[in-house]
Design an enzyme around this catalytic site. Structure first.
Site, PDB file in Angstrom:
ATOM      1  N   GLU A 190       0.846  -1.209   0.000  1.00 20.15           N
ATOM      2  CA  GLU A 190       0.000   0.000   0.000  1.00 20.15           C
ATOM      3  C   GLU A 190       0.879   1.257   0.000  1.00 20.15           C
ATOM      4  O   GLU A 190       0.872   2.044   0.943  1.00 20.15           O
ATOM      5  CB  GLU A 190      -0.959  -0.006   1.186  1.00 20.15           C
ATOM      6  CG  GLU A 190      -2.007  -1.104   1.078  1.00 20.15           C
ATOM      7  CD  GLU A 190      -3.110  -1.010   2.129  1.00 20.15           C
ATOM      8  OE1 GLU A 190      -4.229  -1.473   1.860  1.00 20.15           O
ATOM      9  OE2 GLU A 190      -2.853  -0.471   3.240  1.00 20.15           O
ATOM     10  N   GLU A 206      -6.013  -7.312  -1.791  1.00 19.32           N
ATOM     11  CA  GLU A 206      -6.640  -7.264  -0.467  1.00 19.32           C
ATOM     12  C   GLU A 206      -8.113  -6.936  -0.617  1.00 19.32           C
ATOM     13  O   GLU A 206      -8.465  -5.908  -1.226  1.00 19.32           O
ATOM     14  CB  GLU A 206      -6.003  -6.202   0.427  1.00 19.32           C
ATOM     15  CG  GLU A 206      -4.617  -6.518   0.915  1.00 19.32           C
ATOM     16  CD  GLU A 206      -4.170  -5.542   1.992  1.00 19.32           C
ATOM     17  OE1 GLU A 206      -5.050  -4.977   2.697  1.00 19.32           O
ATOM     18  OE2 GLU A 206      -2.952  -5.336   2.127  1.00 19.32           O
TER      19      GLU A 206
END
Length: 550
Positions: free
Chosen positions: A176, A282
């Protein structure tokens, strides 16, 4: 994980629209690439097992990876932290995913026939957009030394995994990383707009992977999967630096990261813009609003309301199927798949997001808990949920679209008579209020539109005959400026009462609408869109599907 402006068409442009009839062409059946990923992220699994967690399928105890593989999971995602221990050797928790435990889990995955995605956090512990802390061993290095350290580290990790028979099939360089990596040297965003050092650090890590082994795909991973402007800004910057990668990886939680329509639009755009495959690395959704450890969860009533699916096993199933469909529909087979985050994080005592040592290292004062126990794919006693069955479904046969030209791509040009569809106007001469156009933000290149400068009523529909009797679902994606007297998607003439799905006003975010449980008993159905509109009202329609569910 730790926790476009619309373009308006003028009346003059519409008046000059093509009106020639074209031959109807069939919509090709939805196809899923043979290597479509239905994966699981199991960073907590080893710790859960060590603390007593057990897993069952139909009452029979088994290995969690084996159970998920038997249900169709074909990839394991593993996070790797450089040194998740303090100076006294106390573990940070949250899985304490060091190299030894990562190799052990990768070996287990390979033994189950599953591929491995290795997620380099480039940190000693959790890394995400708000935390990209350098490993302890690298904090006093010069920038030149840091680049060398990153290269040598990734090379050594891949060498070790290959030697252990657990070479990863794909590698994520950073987790991320919308705000960069290895702060402050690799920070981006805020007052920092220069991607040079971030690009060099990522390239150093990628070079290390490639120097160790061939045939490993490289992914770059951002959060906020529905935020197209973020992805354009970031990948414009990183590609300008010449960073060599294969896959755009995204986090997408529908209660945090935008609507499903925004995700779909982003996936379609970035896969074409950068000529890259896209992979949701995710995602998750709640199967209950209950709390297994009684210490609070990340998913509760507000997340259920925003996410749009019931907090139930069936809601979780519906979400996963819809998400799979969005990814599988990405044009040019660019949709690679989906990975469920932490499906095995059972609420066993002590299996928390961290330890006291981790809290101290990260200056975190939060309560040590399991905030994810209602978004797993097993119940709190370790029994496999029905959601796992979705992993083994063949999406190509589960949702074959029975409509012709439901994507409005068949004509490839501006037309008032989209192939396969019938257009009827209750107002003489206003059938031209329906047209296909590439000037609006579409899910593909073309979308169907309703617009007229005067009040109008128009219906866009298909009649399908020769259907097998059974249960069907009608679905579509819509944008609407609102203000219509009546606007809805409908299904009728199937042997039951007409059913309608209201179309909400949503001018900038594509909205999914559906009619489920349509019981066809006479082998036919009419499906379409009815629009009784005032002057200047508009509606966009795309990716309309009719498929049999039972």
């Amino acid at each position: 994980m730790k926790r476009n402006s619309l373009k308006r068409l003028t009346t003059g442009l519409m008046a000059g629209a093509l009106t020639a009839a074209v031959l109807a062409v069939g919509e090709p059946a939805a196809a899923v690439r043979s290597d479509f990923i239905m994966g699981v992220d199991v960073g907590m699994l080893g710790e859960v097992e060590d603390l007593g967690g057990r897993f069952y399928d139909d009452g029979v105890e088994g290995d969690a990876l084996g159970i998920m593989a038997d249900h169709g999971a074909n990839m394991v995602r593993l996070r790797l932290w450089n040194d998740p221990y303090n100076a006294s050797g106390d573990p940070y928790g949250g899985g304490t995913n060091d190299l030894a435990s990562t190799i052990a889990m990768a070996q287990r995955a390979k033994a189950q026939g599953m591929d491995v995605l290795l997620d380099f956090h480039l940190s000693d512990w959790w890394a995400d957009p708000g935390t990209q802390t350098k490993p302890k061993a690298w904090q006093n290095l010069t920038y030149a030394q840091l680049k060398t350290a990153v290269h040598d580290y990734t090379e050594s990790v891949i060498n070790a995994m290959e030697a252990a028979g657990a070479k990863p099939d794909m590698v994520q360089m950073g987790n991320e990383i919308s705000s960069g990596v290895l702060w402050e040297d690799g920070r981006i965003g805020g007052a920092v707009s220069d991607f040079t050092q971030l690009g060099e650090l990522l390239s150093a890590g990628i070079d290390g992977v490639n120097d160790a082994a061939s045939g490993i795909e490289i992914a770059l991973h951002l959060d906020m999967g529905g935020d197209n402007s973020l992805y354009q800004w970031w990948f414009d910057g990183i590609t300008a630096e010449g960073v060599d990668f294969d896959v755009i990886a995204l986090s997408y939680y529908p209660f945090w990261h935008g609507t499903m329509g925004e995700l779909k639009q982003n996936l379609n755009d970035i896969s074409e813009r950068y000529s890259k495959d896209v992979l949701i690395v995710e995602t998750a959704y709640g199967w209950t609003l209950g709390d297994g450890d009684g210490l609070g969860n990340s998913f509760y009533t507000a997340e259920e309301a925003t996410g749009g699916y019931a907090a139930s096993v069936q809601g979780q199933v519906d979400f996963l199927r819809d998400l799979r469909e969005i990814v599988a529909d990405v044009p040019d087979d660019r949709g690679r798949g989906i990975i469920w985050w932490e499906p095995t994080w059972l609420p066993v005592e002590g299996a928390n997001w961290g330890t006291e040592a981790g809290k101290e290292d990260n200056d975190d004062t939060g309560t040590l808990s399991n905030p994810w126990d209602n978004q797993t794919l097993f119940d709190w006693d370790g029994n496999a949920l029905a959601t796992l069955d979705v992993f083994g479904e063949n999406a190509a046969t589960q949702r074959v679209n029975l409509l012709t030209n439901g994507s409005f791509e068949a004509n490839g040009t501006y037309t008032n008579t989209p192939s396969g569809w019938t257009v009827v106007s209750a107002n003489s001469g206003y059938a031209n209020a329906t047209f296909t156009s590439d000037a609006w933000p579409a899910h593909g290149d073309w979308t169907a539109n309703h617009y007229w400068a005067s009040a109008y009523t128009v219906s866009l529909y298909q009649n399908k005959t020769g259907l097998a009797n059974g249960t069907y679902t009608l679905s579509g994606w819509v944008l609407s400026g609102g203000g219509q007297n009546s606007v809805y998607m409908y299904a009728k003439n199937y042997g039951g009462a007409e059913r309608q799905a209201a179309i909400p006003a949503s001018a900038s975010a594509w909205t999914y609408v559906s009619i489920e449980g349509i019981q066809v008993v006479n082998g036919q159905i009419q499906v379409g869109f009815w629009d009784n509109a005032n002057a200047g009202n508009w509606l966009n329609i795309d990716d309309v599907k009719l498929y049999r569910t039972a």
